[in-house]
Design a protein around this motif. Structure first.
Motif, PDB file in Angstrom:
ATOM      1  N   LEU A   1       0.832  -1.208   0.000  1.00 36.17           N
ATOM      2  CA  LEU A   1       0.000   0.000   0.000  1.00 36.17           C
ATOM      3  C   LEU A   1       0.864   1.255   0.000  1.00 36.17           C
ATOM      4  O   LEU A   1       0.545   2.240  -0.680  1.00 36.17           O
ATOM      5  N   ALA A   2       1.964   1.231   0.752  1.00 36.87           N
ATOM      6  CA  ALA A   2       2.859   2.388   0.799  1.00 36.87           C
ATOM      7  C   ALA A   2       3.475   2.656  -0.571  1.00 36.87           C
ATOM      8  O   ALA A   2       3.585   3.810  -1.008  1.00 36.87           O
ATOM      9  N   ALA A   3       3.886   1.594  -1.267  1.00 36.13           N
ATOM     10  CA  ALA A   3       4.465   1.767  -2.607  1.00 36.13           C
ATOM     11  C   ALA A   3       3.450   2.416  -3.539  1.00 36.13           C
ATOM     12  O   ALA A   3       3.784   3.327  -4.311  1.00 36.13           O
ATOM     13  N   HIS A   4       2.212   1.962  -3.456  1.00 36.21           N
ATOM     14  CA  HIS A   4       1.154   2.551  -4.289  1.00 36.21           C
ATOM     15  C   HIS A   4       0.894   4.000  -3.898  1.00 36.21           C
ATOM     16  O   HIS A   4       0.820   4.890  -4.760  1.00 36.21           O
ATOM     17  N   ARG A   5       0.778   4.253  -2.608  1.00 33.41           N
ATOM     18  CA  ARG A   5       0.450   5.594  -2.115  1.00 33.41           C
ATOM     19  C   ARG A   5       1.539   6.608  -2.466  1.00 33.41           C
ATOM     20  O   ARG A   5       1.251   7.783  -2.714  1.00 33.41           O
ATOM     21  N   LEU A   6       2.791   6.161  -2.509  1.00 35.81           N
ATOM     22  CA  LEU A   6       3.904   7.069  -2.772  1.00 35.81           C
ATOM     23  C   LEU A   6       4.214   7.213  -4.269  1.00 35.81           C
ATOM     24  O   LEU A   6       5.214   7.813  -4.640  1.00 35.81           O
ATOM     25  N   GLY A   7       3.354   6.654  -5.110  1.00 32.05           N
ATOM     26  CA  GLY A   7       3.450   6.964  -6.540  1.00 32.05           C
ATOM     27  C   GLY A   7       4.167   5.975  -7.415  1.00 32.05           C
ATOM     28  O   GLY A   7       4.527   6.316  -8.559  1.00 32.05           O
TER      29      GLY A   7
ATOM     30  N   ASN B   1       4.737   3.436 -10.207  1.00 33.14           N
ATOM     31  CA  ASN B   1       4.031   3.021 -11.424  1.00 33.14           C
ATOM     32  C   ASN B   1       4.111   1.509 -11.631  1.00 33.14           C
ATOM     33  O   ASN B   1       3.254   0.919 -12.279  1.00 33.14           O
ATOM     34  N   GLN B   2       5.173   0.917 -11.096  1.00 30.62           N
ATOM     35  CA  GLN B   2       5.319  -0.536 -11.068  1.00 30.62           C
ATOM     36  C   GLN B   2       5.721  -0.916  -9.639  1.00 30.62           C
ATOM     37  O   GLN B   2       6.417  -0.154  -8.958  1.00 30.62           O
ATOM     38  N   ILE B   3       5.303  -2.079  -9.192  1.00 23.12           N
ATOM     39  CA  ILE B   3       5.719  -2.586  -7.883  1.00 23.12           C
ATOM     40  C   ILE B   3       6.328  -3.965  -8.102  1.00 23.12           C
ATOM     41  O   ILE B   3       5.662  -4.881  -8.576  1.00 23.12           O
ATOM     42  N   SER B   4       7.609  -4.085  -7.774  1.00 26.86           N
ATOM     43  CA  SER B   4       8.354  -5.318  -7.981  1.00 26.86           C
ATOM     44  C   SER B   4       8.435  -6.100  -6.678  1.00 26.86           C
ATOM     45  O   SER B   4       8.860  -5.568  -5.647  1.00 26.86           O
ATOM     46  N   ASN B   5       8.044  -7.373  -6.727  1.00 27.91           N
ATOM     47  CA  ASN B   5       8.085  -8.256  -5.560  1.00 27.91           C
ATOM     48  C   ASN B   5       8.975  -9.451  -5.894  1.00 27.91           C
ATOM     49  O   ASN B   5       8.536 -10.393  -6.553  1.00 27.91           O
ATOM     50  N   SER B   6      10.215  -9.408  -5.431  1.00 27.05           N
ATOM     51  CA  SER B   6      11.195 -10.436  -5.780  1.00 27.05           C
ATOM     52  C   SER B   6      11.229 -11.529  -4.716  1.00 27.05           C
ATOM     53  O   SER B   6      12.290 -11.900  -4.212  1.00 27.05           O
TER      54      SER B   6
ATOM     55  N   GLY C   1      -4.156   1.328 -12.259  1.00 28.51           N
ATOM     56  CA  GLY C   1      -3.108   2.021 -12.991  1.00 28.51           C
ATOM     57  C   GLY C   1      -1.697   1.636 -12.627  1.00 28.51           C
ATOM     58  O   GLY C   1      -0.740   2.291 -13.059  1.00 28.51           O
ATOM     59  N   VAL C   2      -1.508   0.586 -11.826  1.00 33.94           N
ATOM     60  CA  VAL C   2      -0.172   0.167 -11.385  1.00 33.94           C
ATOM     61  C   VAL C   2       0.104  -1.251 -11.876  1.00 33.94           C
ATOM     62  O   VAL C   2      -0.752  -2.128 -11.780  1.00 33.94           O
TER      63      VAL C   2
END
Length: 590
Positions: free
Chosen positions: A235-241, A243-248, A264-265
């Motif tokens: 949620l923090a990654a989304h809230r802080l803008g 555009n992509q969220i990588s989960n390794s 949009g992400v």
């Protein structure tokens, strides 16, 4: 490489064992191979304690005990010492010239594409030009476990400086490191810095920097290894803008799809490093959720000199990359994909993951800044997240809402036609679940193909093939035996959707001076093999060669200086472009 079969309930183990020499940096199969290119240019040498000894790949991180999984980062380990294979890193200057990444009227020069470097990855995936000019305005979020990693900012600065990438620091605002609540603080580890999770974090930022040097980076550190902390971090990654969220990382049984579904992400996740998955472990999360792009792994090897190809690399499915028919519902865009699954299958797309063919990583994981060779589907995920950042900056909504985009543009991706993980874990009853078909197409192991810059029409790319520095007929990586006065050179050119010409320039110095007649190779989206014989050379003279390509978006050249990009040069001004330009604005060859 023999992998044992896991029991039905035991947590899958990372077991890609390798019997080979410790990796030292080596020259790639470049279009140009010049005697002046030396391994000391990247100032990295193999640790003497591991030189000549056998290595294996191993998970870098501790298991997520509460979640039943772990990070998908692997490093090479010396079989005698049990420690990771490392390389000495000699620091460069602490400052770098300012760079304007979107200039279109000047030139940009990248360092030579030595194996294991960002430049090798970029060229292998036709991203050299795209990585230089795209990505501005995009932010890639990276969610990791807080490891008490205090040196991330300085380590990344040294990495990008070493390999000629534009600066990205916390001071400039390009790099942000926050805790799961979004506050700018490095999350402490009760036992001190966790070297494995520090390595995971370092590899993630180095990999995103490799494919998208102009993207901003947002590193969000979860406080502990439980479900809620990861939920808050996403949620923090989304809230802080982001555009992509990588989960390794990969876990089993704990999350819900809405934890990884943001308007949009593009959310990406590693399929895991466990090989074929079945039974209780058939649903790796978050990769299995339809809202997430599941990233699988490949091995990216240099094509042998006796069997060159247009791309210059051989890419196969990685033996430890995970694949499965999951328990999640099958999304519409996977119906009829040939996976053999009636449910959601993983992976969707892929990139380099084999630690033996992976990326150099800089990390102060255990004290001083040290070089490692990293891999795992963690590497593949971060490379793909940066790739999606490039595309997003150009108006392509790759990965938004799941993996559907990759399936719609699959013909422009790199087809993976060999490789299997069927011996890694359990028994695989359906070939497409664990092996790539010689005809290409979908495979659960590597998805619809590996990442490629060919999806964007624009500047051409140069790739692989062969080059030569010839003195008295002596050759390296030459397609045919030369005479004292002639040589045959081979390479690859990506037209990238625009009518493209190519030609060779050559001469007794790096200034070249002579050129072959330009040849039109059309406007396709796949790499084109090019080969020409140059005659009239002087016996006993050491020649330098460079492959040039040009279309209406600009020109590109691969020479002993590295790869130089000339944005804005029209196809009508293609001869000797190199000699009609001023000094490049970005000339950071090591």
């Amino acid at each position: 490489m023999d992998d044992t079969t896991q029991t039905s309930r035991a947590l899958p183990q990372n077991r890609s064992w390798l019997a080979r020499k410790a990796l030292a940096p080596r020259l790639s199969l470049a279009v140009v191979l010049i005697a002046s290119i030396s391994l000391v240019q990247i100032q990295m040498t193999s640790n003497s304690s591991t030189r000549g000894s056998a290595v294996r790949s191993e998970s870098a991180c501790t298991t997520l005990a509460a979640l039943g999984g772990g990070c998908a980062a692997q490093w090479l380990v010396d079989t005698k010492t049990g420690g990771p294979v490392t390389f000495a890193v000699n620091k460069m200057a602490t400052t770098a010239p300012a760079i304007e990444p979107s200039v279109t009227s000047s030139t940009i020069t990248e360092p030579p594409a030595l194996f294991g470097t960002p430049q090798f990855i970029q060229r292998s995936y036709d991203l050299t030009a795209l990585s230089a000019v795209a990505g501005v305005g995009d932010t890639v979020g990276i969610v990791v476990i807080g490891a008490g990693y205090q040196q991330l900012n300085s380590d990344l600065a040294q990495y990008r400086l070493r390999f000629g990438l534009p600066p990205c620091t916390t001071t400039s605002g390009c790099l942000r490191v926050v805790n799961q609540d979004g506050h700018s603080a490095v999350v402490a580890n009760k036992n001190g810095q966790d070297s494995g999770w520090a390595f995971e974090t370092a590899m993630d930022v180095d990999a995103v920097s490799t494919t998208c040097p102009n993207c901003h980076l947002l590193v969000v550190q979860a406080s502990a290894q439980d479900v809620r902390d990861y939920q808050v971090a996403e949620l923090a990654a989304h809230r802080l803008g982001a555009n992509q969220i990588s989960n390794s990382w990969t876990e089993f049984w704990s999350f819900k799809q809405h934890d990884f579904n943001f308007p949009g992400v593009a959310v990406l996740a590693a399929t895991g490093d466990y090989g074929f998955l079945a039974g209780a472990y058939s649903t790796p999360e978050p990769a299995s959720f339809p809202s997430v792009t599941a990233v699988g792994g490949t091995s990216l090897m240099q094509a042998p000199s006796l069997d060159p190809n247009a791309r210059g690399v051989i890419e196969t499915g990685w033996i430890s990359g995970s694949s499965a028919c999951t328990t999640q519902p099958q999304p519409a865009w996977q119906i009829g994909d040939g996976s053999g699954c009636k449910t959601r299958s993983v992976a969707d797309i892929s990139a380099d993951a084999n630690p033996a063919t992976g990326l150099y990583v800089f990390c102060s994981c255990s004290g001083a800044l040290t070089g490692y060779t990293g891999g795992g589907t963690s590497l593949a995920t971060a490379l793909t997240a940066g790739y999606y950042g490039l595309l997003h900056s150009l108006g392509v909504d790759a990965g938004i809402g799941g993996g559907a985009w990759a399936y719609s543009d699959s013909t422009k991706l790199n087809a993976i036609t060999s490789g299997t993980n069927s011996s890694s874990n359990g028994q695989c009853a359906i070939a497409s679940l664990c092996a790539n078909s010689s005809g290409g197409g979908y495979s659960d192991l590597t998805g619809v193909g590996s990442i490629s810059g060919a999806v964007i029409a624009g500047l051409p790319g140069v790739a692989g093939g062969s080059g030569c520095s010839c003195a008295n007929g002596t050759t390296d990586y030459v397609i045919a035996t030369p005479t004292p006065t002639s040589v045959t050179l081979s390479g690859g050119v990506y037209p990238n959707g625009q009518d493209t010409h190519y030609w060779w320039e050559y001469g007794p110095t790096s200034e070249l001076g002579q050129a072959t007649t330009p040849i039109d190779i059309g406007a396709g989206t796949q790499v084109v093999a090019v080969s020409n014989t140059i005659t009239g050379l002087t016996d006993g003279v050491n020649y330098h060669f460079a492959l040039f390509a040009s279309n209406t978006s600009g020109a590109i050249a691969d020479s002993d200086d590295g790869v130089t990009i000339y944005p804005g040069y029209s196809d009508g001004a293609i001869l000797s472009v190199r000699q009609r330009t001023s000094r490049p604005i970005r000339d950071q060859s090591p």
